[in-house]
Design a protein around this motif. Structure first.
Motif, PDB file in Angstrom:
ATOM      1  N   TYR A 140       0.847  -1.186  -0.039  1.00 48.98           N
ATOM      2  CA  TYR A 140      -0.057  -0.182   0.082  1.00 48.98           C
ATOM      3  C   TYR A 140       0.867   1.421  -0.011  1.00 48.98           C
ATOM      4  N   GLY A 141       0.283   2.396  -0.271  1.00 49.06           N
ATOM      5  CA  GLY A 141       0.966   3.772  -0.428  1.00 49.06           C
ATOM      6  C   GLY A 141       2.022   3.763   1.050  1.00 49.06           C
ATOM      7  N   LEU A 242      -4.531   6.121  -2.710  1.00 46.97           N
ATOM      8  CA  LEU A 242      -5.482   6.828  -2.538  1.00 46.97           C
ATOM      9  C   LEU A 242      -7.047   6.384  -2.243  1.00 46.97           C
ATOM     10  N   ASP A 243      -7.589   6.146  -1.070  1.00 45.11           N
ATOM     11  CA  ASP A 243      -8.678   5.911  -0.744  1.00 45.11           C
ATOM     12  C   ASP A 243      -9.905   6.231  -1.732  1.00 45.11           C
ATOM     13  N   PRO A 244     -10.949   5.549  -2.522  1.00 45.07           N
ATOM     14  CA  PRO A 244     -11.777   6.327  -3.476  1.00 45.07           C
ATOM     15  C   PRO A 244     -12.623   7.095  -2.127  1.00 45.07           C
ATOM     16  N   GLY A 245     -12.932   6.924  -1.018  1.00 45.88           N
ATOM     17  CA  GLY A 245     -13.813   7.762   0.004  1.00 45.88           C
ATOM     18  C   GLY A 245     -12.978   9.206   0.074  1.00 45.88           C
ATOM     19  N   VAL A 246     -11.537   9.035   0.121  1.00 49.59           N
ATOM     20  CA  VAL A 246     -10.868  10.348   0.365  1.00 49.59           C
ATOM     21  C   VAL A 246     -10.934  11.136  -0.814  1.00 49.59           C
ATOM     22  N   GLY A 321     -15.889   0.370  -3.221  1.00 45.89           N
ATOM     23  CA  GLY A 321     -15.717   1.792  -3.274  1.00 45.89           C
ATOM     24  C   GLY A 321     -15.034   2.248  -4.603  1.00 45.89           C
ATOM     25  N   ARG A 322     -14.426   1.696  -5.405  1.00 49.37           N
ATOM     26  CA  ARG A 322     -13.938   2.472  -6.292  1.00 49.37           C
ATOM     27  C   ARG A 322     -14.815   2.338  -7.364  1.00 49.37           C
ATOM     28  N   ALA A 323     -15.525   1.332  -7.577  1.00 52.62           N
ATOM     29  CA  ALA A 323     -16.750   1.250  -8.704  1.00 52.62           C
ATOM     30  C   ALA A 323     -17.839   2.671  -8.174  1.00 52.62           C
TER      31      ALA A 323
END
Length: 342
Positions: A140-141, A242-246, A321-323
């Motif tokens: 992860y990042g 980077l998290d989709p929610g971010v 999340g990403r979708a």
């Protein structure tokens, strides 16, 4: 089960159990995946420059002909010695190629498979985590601690120094992708030249705020309706972990800011006057003015509602999340282009 946490990766790879004959290295940080796979491949053979010891295989080709991987893994080296097979990432399924090696591991070669961001339910990840002869390594990042170690390593290797305050300042400007961070530090070291120490003025002059710049690019693309730019920015941010929610949160903050400004304009204040009070960096003044001209208060209120619902959905169902983020951002970008809801 052989599954480890992200923070255990470096230590585990440094002391690899000989029973693990297939290593799956996966995650959204493509740079870190590549770096770890390359390091493991080089240290698993006697001569990394020998093409008979370190074999590189194309992931797409293996997906098209799954037996290729098992055939290569079970080939006996002409001159003996240790062998490593490094499989490049592919978007195509590799389970059929990997399953034979999980059932009957190669005794001659270690197989290293690179992959992108695999969800918990991904068949390849699940199979490797369950197998006693395989290891699944998440990438992860980089966290601030990891970035600090990279900075120290590269600065020391260049024969220079950096104090704690400047080190923290530099770490705060770097993004989540390992290779991108290394390139930024390399540029900084070249800029410093013969000077013995890296100072804040060097950092401010040469290191771009990669993560924030790409996030701003995504936000502006949404409200300008620039779909190709939006796709590029989202892909870069996703690759950096980077998290989709971010991402959605950044767009929501901008929507709320634009809504407040648009309401002031509707109440009679001038556009330039309102934008002047927002204290924006110079490059974003023009894009914000354009967004305020294109978006009405009603449209911005609708955007706020869409984003709020999307963020809630990503929190309730992380696998989607990403979708969800992609669909929401595209809906808003199309709304910017067409002037009416999709």
């Amino acid at each position: 089960m052989v599954a480890i946490k992200a923070h255990e990766a470096e230590r585990t790879l440094a002391r690899l159990d000989p029973a693990w004959r297939l290593i799956l290295i996966y995650g959204p940080d493509a740079g870190l995946v590549s770096e770890r796979a390359g390091t493991l491949a080089r240290t698993s053979v006697d001569d990394p420059n020998d093409a008979f010891q370190l074999i590189r295989m194309d992931g797409d080709a293996i997906a098209a002909d799954p037996l290729k991987l098992a055939d290569e893994a079970n080939t006996i080296g002409l001159f003996g010695g240790r062998r490593a097979i490094r499989v490049s990432p592919t978007s195509k399924p590799l389970l059929a190629a990997v399953e034979p090696l999980l059932a009957a591991p190669s005794q001659d070669a270690i197989v290293i498979v690179e992959a992108g961001d695999l969800q918990r339910t991904n068949p390849l990840r699940t199979a490797c985590e369950k197998a006693k002869t395989a290891l699944a390594v998440p990438c992860y990042g980089d966290a601030a601690r990891d970035l600090g170690s990279i900075i120290d390593e590269m600065v020391r290797a260049a024969g220079k120094s950096i104090d704690r305050t400047s080190r923290e300042h530099l770490a705060g400007l770097l993004g989540g992708d390992r290779q991108t961070s290394r390139r930024e530090i390399e540029k900084l070291l070249l800029y410093v030249g013969a000077e013995p120490a890296i100072r804040d003025e060097h950092i401010d002059a040469i290191v771009g705020d990669t993560a924030q710049r790409e996030q701003a690019m995504l936000v502006d693309a949404v409200f300008a309706g620039k779909l190709p730019v939006l796709d590029l920015a989202q892909a870069k941010l996703s690759s950096e972990g980077l998290d989709p929610g971010v991402m959605l949160g950044a767009v929501l903050r901008q929507a709320l800011s634009l809504l407040k400004a648009r309401q002031s304009i509707d109440a009679g204040r001038g556009l330039r006057d309102v934008v002047g009070t927002m204290r924006l960096p110079y490059p974003r003044i023009a894009t914000t003015e354009a967004a305020l001209n294109a978006w009405s208060s009603a449209k911005l209120s609708e955007a706020v509602g869409l984003l709020g619902n999307a963020i809630l959905t990503t929190r309730q169902n992380t696998d989607m999340g990403r979708a969800v983020a992609t669909r929401t951002l595209w809906t808003l970008a199309r709304l910017a282009r067409s002037g009416r809801p999709e």
